[in-house]
Design a protein around this motif. Structure first.
Motif, PDB file in Angstrom:
ATOM      1  N   PHE A   1      43.796  32.604  38.950  1.00  0.00           N
ATOM      2  CA  PHE A   1      42.634  33.490  38.834  1.00  0.00           C
ATOM      3  C   PHE A   1      42.944  34.849  39.438  1.00  0.00           C
ATOM      4  N   VAL A   2      43.566  34.871  40.635  1.00  0.00           N
ATOM      5  CA  VAL A   2      43.871  36.145  41.285  1.00  0.00           C
ATOM      6  C   VAL A   2      44.910  36.927  40.486  1.00  0.00           C
ATOM      7  N   GLU A   3      45.888  36.228  39.915  1.00  0.00           N
ATOM      8  CA  GLU A   3      46.864  36.931  39.074  1.00  0.00           C
ATOM      9  C   GLU A   3      46.166  37.640  37.919  1.00  0.00           C
ATOM     10  N   GLU A   4      45.254  36.947  37.252  1.00  0.00           N
ATOM     11  CA  GLU A   4      44.527  37.562  36.136  1.00  0.00           C
ATOM     12  C   GLU A   4      43.701  38.752  36.609  1.00  0.00           C
ATOM     13  N   LEU A   5      43.050  38.594  37.784  1.00  0.00           N
ATOM     14  CA  LEU A   5      42.236  39.679  38.327  1.00  0.00           C
ATOM     15  C   LEU A   5      43.097  40.885  38.670  1.00  0.00           C
ATOM     16  N   MET A   6      44.250  40.659  39.282  1.00  0.00           N
ATOM     17  CA  MET A   6      45.135  41.763  39.654  1.00  0.00           C
ATOM     18  C   MET A   6      45.686  42.467  38.409  1.00  0.00           C
ATOM     19  N   GLN A   7      46.027  41.690  37.386  1.00  0.00           N
ATOM     20  CA  GLN A   7      46.529  42.308  36.148  1.00  0.00           C
ATOM     21  C   GLN A   7      45.456  43.199  35.528  1.00  0.00           C
ATOM     22  N   ASP A   8      44.215  42.749  35.572  1.00  0.00           N
ATOM     23  CA  ASP A   8      43.112  43.554  35.036  1.00  0.00           C
ATOM     24  C   ASP A   8      42.947  44.855  35.815  1.00  0.00           C
ATOM     25  N   MET A   9      43.321  44.848  37.094  1.00  0.00           N
ATOM     26  CA  MET A   9      43.178  46.036  37.926  1.00  0.00           C
ATOM     27  C   MET A   9      44.429  46.911  37.924  1.00  0.00           C
ATOM     28  N   GLY A  10      45.420  46.537  37.099  1.00  0.00           N
ATOM     29  CA  GLY A  10      46.580  47.403  36.910  1.00  0.00           C
ATOM     30  C   GLY A  10      47.766  47.122  37.803  1.00  0.00           C
ATOM     31  N   CYS A  11      47.879  45.922  38.356  1.00  0.00           N
ATOM     32  CA  CYS A  11      49.024  45.634  39.225  1.00  0.00           C
ATOM     33  C   CYS A  11      50.304  45.513  38.416  1.00  0.00           C
ATOM     34  N   ARG A  12      51.418  45.597  39.123  1.00  0.00           N
ATOM     35  CA  ARG A  12      52.732  45.353  38.539  1.00  0.00           C
ATOM     36  C   ARG A  12      53.507  44.414  39.458  1.00  0.00           C
ATOM     37  N   ASN A  13      54.636  43.925  38.956  1.00  0.00           N
ATOM     38  CA  ASN A  13      55.581  43.131  39.746  1.00  0.00           C
ATOM     39  C   ASN A  13      54.944  41.889  40.371  1.00  0.00           C
ATOM     40  N   TRP A  14      54.049  41.222  39.630  1.00  0.00           N
ATOM     41  CA  TRP A  14      53.479  39.980  40.161  1.00  0.00           C
ATOM     42  C   TRP A  14      54.578  38.927  40.294  1.00  0.00           C
ATOM     43  N   GLU A  15      54.635  38.309  41.443  1.00  0.00           N
ATOM     44  CA  GLU A  15      55.627  37.279  41.712  1.00  0.00           C
ATOM     45  C   GLU A  15      54.970  36.203  42.567  1.00  0.00           C
ATOM     46  N   ARG A  16      55.281  34.938  42.285  1.00  0.00           N
ATOM     47  CA  ARG A  16      54.675  33.846  43.046  1.00  0.00           C
ATOM     48  C   ARG A  16      55.711  32.748  43.282  1.00  0.00           C
ATOM     49  N   ALA A  17      55.455  31.950  44.319  1.00  0.00           N
ATOM     50  CA  ALA A  17      56.370  30.862  44.651  1.00  0.00           C
ATOM     51  C   ALA A  17      55.613  29.796  45.422  1.00  0.00           C
ATOM     52  N   SER A  18      56.055  28.537  45.283  1.00  0.00           N
ATOM     53  CA  SER A  18      55.420  27.445  46.017  1.00  0.00           C
ATOM     54  C   SER A  18      56.379  26.733  46.968  1.00  0.00           C
ATOM     55  N   GLY A  19      57.675  26.820  46.743  1.00  0.00           N
ATOM     56  CA  GLY A  19      58.634  26.221  47.665  1.00  0.00           C
ATOM     57  C   GLY A  19      58.683  26.984  48.976  1.00  0.00           C
ATOM     58  N   SER A  20      58.952  26.289  50.080  1.00  0.00           N
ATOM     59  CA  SER A  20      58.894  26.937  51.397  1.00  0.00           C
ATOM     60  C   SER A  20      59.893  28.086  51.518  1.00  0.00           C
TER      61      SER A  20
END
Length: 455
Positions: A289-308
């Protein structure tokens, strides 16, 4: 200080617990702040509440000030013994008094650090979430009402304290709460002593709330063109109702400095960092949800990870920021923190960045934008008085604007030495009420004198 005085104190608590060594006096003269060091006359190492009481009674009889000392990681001079006297170190009071997993609570002595505590309780699937960055002592964190990166979810130390044991200036030992999760009985003494910076009493035991370790955690990072856009995006996340655990802003000059410090290659743009946790399903949904919200607000370079390991890599630019600036050769840093209502945050961040850039000095704007609290670091040459004066001026402009916006001169560093002159502006006549507590509980002014209030 006379030899007889030293000998009397040694006779009282044991010579091995009283130090006047050059190294100990030097260590206890300072913290991590930019304030001038002052050496105490002696350092004591109590090992029990009774011993703290004995020292307090001795100090009162001899009119000696006492300044509590934890890890020395404070950022506004709370541990600097400006009136000299006794520095009280809690290195030998770091036991877990009682651990009650079924009640989600633990009682500890003040000298244990947050990482030491978590190493002991994590094996039971529990953790203590308040994270000010440094491995501070629980006693120091309580005394300054510390918070840090997880405050957006868990609040500050004041929200986590169930009960305190405190030695008052007259030697009385009191309890301020209970082990129940809530109470409507009497005045809120937990709140009074938490954040009092050792000026009202010496904390010897702390009972804390604990929390279950989440099943799944996700870290994420994205970038924006301006710090104001970052702040506006953070506000949008909060108003959407997403229960983020951490949400941090780091401006582009800070990312650039971290890259140079660690030979990294993070995008040198204004960045937002996130952490989501809970069940696997809830954390994944929140992150999406936050990724979609940030993209709508014009963010770039979205990156995510779940491993420690991958999560630590994403957060590295935030965690190493302070070190990257503090280790510049021949330079010193001046830091400040303010907290404002969320609606004012974007303008405040923009104001801070503009002031630093106009000064021509290197600097950073970063912080816990999820709760309206952010920090500045300004780098100056200590051999150039004009640069230090410029740094002080920027800090003051930022503080005055924060108070004008309905905020506070310090969100988590505490008042200490640096924020005393702003207390009346922020609190008005309430300062006299605060002083009345000090005069009632410490009429001789021996507990951490010279802090919080200007004479």
């Amino acid at each position: 200080m006379s030899t007889e005085w030293i000998e009397n104190l040694q006779d009282l608590i044991g010579a091995e617990r009283v130090s006047i060594s050059e190294g100990d006096l030097f260590r206890h003269s300072r913290d991590e702040s930019f304030h001038d060091p002052v050496q105490p006359e002696t350092v004591v190492y109590p090992e029990s509440t009774q011993m703290v009481k004995d020292i307090v009674n001795f100090a009162r009889a001899n009119k000696l000030p006492i300044t509590p000392y934890g890890a020395g990681s404070g950022l506004d001079g709370q541990a600097i013994p400006v009136s000299r006297g006794i520095s009280m170190n809690f290195d030998r009071m770091k036991q877990i008094i009682s651990f009650n997993p079924e009640d989600l609570s633990v009682t500890v002595q003040p000298g244990i650090t947050r990482l030491e505590l978590n190493r002991e309780i994590n094996r039971q699937g529990l953790y203590f979430p308040i994270d000010p960055g440094a491995d501070a002592t629980i006693g120091g964190m309580t005394a300054t009402n510390a918070s840090g990166t997880t405050a957006v979810r868990y609040g500050s130390m004041r929200d986590q304290v169930l009960n305190l044991e405190v030695v008052l200036a007259d030697g009385r030992i009191i309890k301020t709460g209970s082990t129940a999760k809530k109470s409507s009985s009497g005045y809120h003494l937990n709140g009074l002593f938490t954040g009092s910076e050792g000026t009202l009493g010496i904390i010897t035991e702390i009972t804390l709330k604990l929390h279950g370790i989440p099943e799944h955690t996700i870290a994420a990072r994205c970038t924006f063109d301006t710090p104001k856009q970052c702040a506006a995006a953070a506000q949008a996340v909060l108003t959407s109702g997403i229960p983020v655990v951490r949400m941090e802003l780091v401006d582009a000059p800070s990312i650039k400095q971290v890259n140079a410090y660690g030979d990294y290659h993070f995008p040198e743009q204004h960045s937002l960092f996130f952490e989501f946790s809970g069940t696997r399903t809830s954390a994944e949904e929140d992150a999406a949800f936050v990724e979609e919200l940030m993209q709508d607000m014009g963010c770039r370079n979205w990156e995510r990870a779940s491993g420690s390991i991958d999560r630590a890599e994403i957060w590295k630019a935030r965690h190493e920021l302070a070190y990257a600036f503090r280790h510049l050769k021949g330079k010193e840093v001046m830091g400040s923190d303010v907290c404002v209502p969320l609606s004012k945050l974007a303008d405040m961040v923009d104001f801070a960045r503009a002031k630093i850039e106009a000064s021509g000095l290197p600097g950073s704007v970063f912080g816990h934008v999820g709760d309206g609290n952010f920090h500045t670091i300004i780098v100056y040459d200590p051999n150039i008085p004009e640069e230090k004066l410029t740094s002080e001026t920027i800090n003051e402009q930022l503080i005055l604007k924060a108070i004008e916006a309905g905020g506070t001169c310090t969100g988590e560093h505490g008042v200490g030495l640096g924020k005393m002159k702003y207390q009346r502006l922020e609190h008005g006549e309430a300062v006299e009420v605060m002083k009345s507590f000090k005069e009632l509980l410490d009429p001789d002014g021996l507990l951490n004198p010279g802090k919080i209030f200007c004479d």
